[in-house]
Design an enzyme around this catalytic site. Structure first.
Site, PDB file in Angstrom:
ATOM      1  N   HIS A  36      -2.248   9.031  14.704  1.00 61.73           N
ATOM      2  CA  HIS A  36      -1.814   8.543  13.395  1.00 61.73           C
ATOM      3  C   HIS A  36      -0.741   7.454  13.572  1.00 61.73           C
ATOM      4  CE1 HIS A  36      -0.354   8.990   9.162  1.00 61.73           C
ATOM      5  NE2 HIS A  36       0.801   8.694   9.738  1.00 61.73           N
ATOM      6  N   GLU A  37       0.211   7.699  14.442  1.00 66.45           N
ATOM      7  CA  GLU A  37       1.277   6.713  14.670  1.00 66.45           C
ATOM      8  C   GLU A  37       0.719   5.432  15.286  1.00 66.45           C
ATOM      9  OE1 GLU A  37       4.141   7.092  13.392  1.00 66.45           O
ATOM     10  OE2 GLU A  37       3.822   9.176  12.831  1.00 66.45           O
ATOM     11  N   HIS A  50      -0.717   3.268  12.641  1.00 67.57           N
ATOM     12  CA  HIS A  50       0.250   2.418  11.933  1.00 67.57           C
ATOM     13  C   HIS A  50       0.444   1.104  12.678  1.00 67.57           C
ATOM     14  CE1 HIS A  50       1.508   4.875   8.657  1.00 67.57           C
ATOM     15  NE2 HIS A  50       1.960   5.857   9.400  1.00 67.57           N
ATOM     16  N   GLU A  57      -0.428   5.273   4.867  1.00 66.17           N
ATOM     17  CA  GLU A  57      -0.593   6.619   5.416  1.00 66.17           C
ATOM     18  C   GLU A  57      -2.073   7.007   5.465  1.00 66.17           C
ATOM     19  OE1 GLU A  57       1.597   8.373   7.012  1.00 66.17           O
ATOM     20  OE2 GLU A  57       3.052   6.791   6.568  1.00 66.17           O
TER      21      GLU A  57
HETATM   22 ZN    ZN Z   1       2.497   7.814   8.899  1.00 67.71          ZN
END
Ligand code: ZN
Length: 410
Positions: free
Chosen positions: A276-277, A280, A354
């Site tokens: 997930h990071e 980003h 997100e």
């Molecule tokens: Zn996030």
């Protein structure tokens, strides 16, 4: 327009903003007892659910009392000419504009810090303690405060001094110089925050070799991401709550995992959080946020430059001798509805980002471990599973747990 009218507009903005916040809080609190959605039925067991309910209610009550105290104090300060008092105090020590501005903000900051400390103390050592989150010692608490103040004095004071100096030198052109300064500082901090500031408060150690690191490296290689810097931070020094974040760019990019996260989650789950990071970064969210904040800063400084030389601003908050620092306070108060609106837009994009990062983790790794880790993190922080949509729209930088799960299972 005269300064009295401006004064009442400022009071109006503060009061309306307060009422709006309280209505939202109350609306949100009314839904604390809503039925838990089916997808989230396994987040809490009975005991954790009861605890979460109590935690939400305690925080809600605390929020009402502390914000009520804070608005009364602010209004009292305005009505009883607090800014004029501080301005005179600062002027009694010097007649240099920069020194006066530093003293003026220094006195206000320190006074408001002293007043807010009992609230911070109560939150940490009574509320967080009672619900088992707190790991902060009194010593850490005191040192955090002191380090925060010293940092604020050096960085905030330095930037303020330079901006006042630019203003005195170039008048309405100051905003361009200030913009360059703040932009350079923002980029510098984005790059080196983890290296320069974090060590003042936490210990960071490279993630040790082993199965977890191998799994992470394997994942990073599979998405063509060179990730050499994975750090574990001792978040457990302050709280049991867990987190992970991405920072920096170029050679300075790194992922920081809280030790609490590493302890609470399975390896698969940690890799999914990391994915997930990485999402980003790969989706350029770090860059977009940086650019947005630079543009917003420029815009705000430009608008400030149009009004700052008008003595009405200083007079509106009761300060007789017009100055940059008093004008800045009045401008900040008058500008707050606009910064509120830009905050809403930033939150909207943050929630969108997100989803994108979740999608990225799902597509390049797996959705289920991320879902189970989000559930664990929600359980461990006793988070609110049924927030009111209006509250989410106004305050949430992340979509709700339910929204994120539904998005990933789509
Ligand atoms: Zn996030």
């Amino acid at each position: 327009m005269n300064s009295d009218m401006l004064f009442y507009i400022i009071i109006g903005i503060i009061v309306v903003n307060f009422i709006k916040d309280k209505i939202l809080d109350a609306l949100n609190a009314k839904h604390f007892n809503d039925e838990i959605p089916e997808e989230l039925a396994d987040v809490f067991d009975k005991e954790a659910y009861d605890k979460a309910q109590a935690y939400k209610k305690t925080n809600y009550r605390f929020g009402v009392w502390s914000s009520l105290f804070s608005i009364l104090l602010t209004l009292g300060f305005l009505v009883f000419n607090g800014f004029e008092f501080v301005d005179n105090l600062a002027r009694s020590y010097s007649d240099n504009a920069i020194v006066i501005a530093l003293l003026f903000f220094g006195i206000i900051m320190i006074a408001s810090d002293i007043i807010s400390t009992p609230f911070a103390y109560y939150r940490t050592f009574v509320i967080e303690e009672k619900f088992g989150f707190n790991k902060t010692t009194k010593k850490t608490f005191v040192f955090d405060k002191l380090k925060g103040l010293i940092m604020m004095a050096i960085i905030g004071g330095g930037i303020l001094a330079l901006i006042v100096w630019f203003y005195n030198l170039t008048k309405s052109q100051f905003w361009l110089y200030a913009w360059v300064l703040v932009t350079a500082f923002t980029i510098f901090m984005n790059m080196f925050y983890a290296r320069l500031i974090v060590p003042l408060f936490n210990k960071q150690t490279p993630l040790e070799d082993g199965a977890l690191r191998d799994k992470i490296s394997e994942y990073a290689t599979s998405v063509g991401f060179s990730l050499k810097k994975i750090f574990v931070i001792d978040g457990s020094k302050r709280s049991t709550k867990a987190n992970a974040y991405f920072s920096g760019f170029g050679s300075e990019k790194r992922v920081t995992l809280f030790d609490t996260l590493v302890n609470d989650l399975e390896e698969d789950e940690i890799v999914s959080v990391l994915a997930h990071e990485v999402g980003h970064y790969k989706r350029h969210h770090i860059l977009y946020n940086l650019i947005a904040s630079i543009i917003l800063t420029g815009l705000t400084l430009y608008i400030l430059s149009i009004f700052i030389s008008n003595p009405l601003l200083s007079n509106a908050i009761g300060v007789e001798i017009p100055s940059f620092h008093a004008g800045l306070v009045a401008f900040g108060l008058l500008y707050s509805p606009i910064s509120e609106a830009t905050g809403l837009i930033m939150n909207y994009f943050s929630r969108k980002f997100e989803y994108e990062a979740d999608d990225y983790a799902k597509n390049t790794y797996k959705a289920e471990p991320l879902i189970s880790s989000l559930k664990k993190l929600s359980k461990n922080s006793l988070s609110n599973l049924t927030p009111h949509p209006a509250y989410v729209f106004m305050h949430y930088s992340h979509p709700t747990l339910l929204q994120r799960i539904q998005n990933m299972r789509k």
